[in-house]
Design an enzyme around this catalytic site. Structure first.
Site, short mmCIF file in Angstrom:
data_model
loop_
_atom_site.label_atom_id
_atom_site.label_comp_id
_atom_site.label_asym_id
_atom_site.label_seq_id
_atom_site.Cartn_x
_atom_site.Cartn_y
_atom_site.Cartn_z
CB CYS A 117 11.18 -11.19 -0.48
SG CYS A 117 12.00 -9.78 -1.25
CG ASP A 118 7.94 -6.56 2.73
OD1 ASP A 118 7.10 -7.47 2.88
OD2 ASP A 118 8.37 -5.87 3.67
#
Length: 105
Positions: free
Chosen positions: A9-10
């Protein structure tokens, strides 16, 4: 400080970069302790579920109607991320309010 999220997840990566002292827990492989999930549900309610995720879109109406803790137990990626626990206080997401509450803005 504990940060619960996904390593892919960025947003979680941004949070970890800003909070290098946080211990990271991948919800997919490590899970979230039941007491932390219950506390998060009590604090954030339905906002704890990421209803914009591809996992949510793949659920039928009967599955979506299940209690949130059951859904999160079966599909940990449904949790909005990151969930940050610091000294018993919980923060959800990586919004300006979360960053201000953590004192990183």
């Amino acid at each position: 400080m504990r940060l619960f999220g996904l390593k892919t997840c960025d947003t979680c990566r941004k949070a970890l970069k800003t909070l290098p002292e946080a211990k990271f827990f991948d919800v997919r492989s490590d899970g979230v302790p039941e007491d932390v999930l219950q506390q998060a549900l009590d604090r954030f309610g339905e906002a704890l579920l990421n209803t914009r995720s591809t996992t949510w879109r793949g659920l039928d109406d009967a599955q979506r109607a299940r209690p949130p803790l059951e859904l999160l137990a079966d599909h940990p990626t449904l949790m909005k991320r990151p969930l940050i626990e610091r000294d018993g206080e919980l923060f959800l997401g990586w919004s300006p309010q979360t960053r201000a509450g953590l004192g990183v803005e």
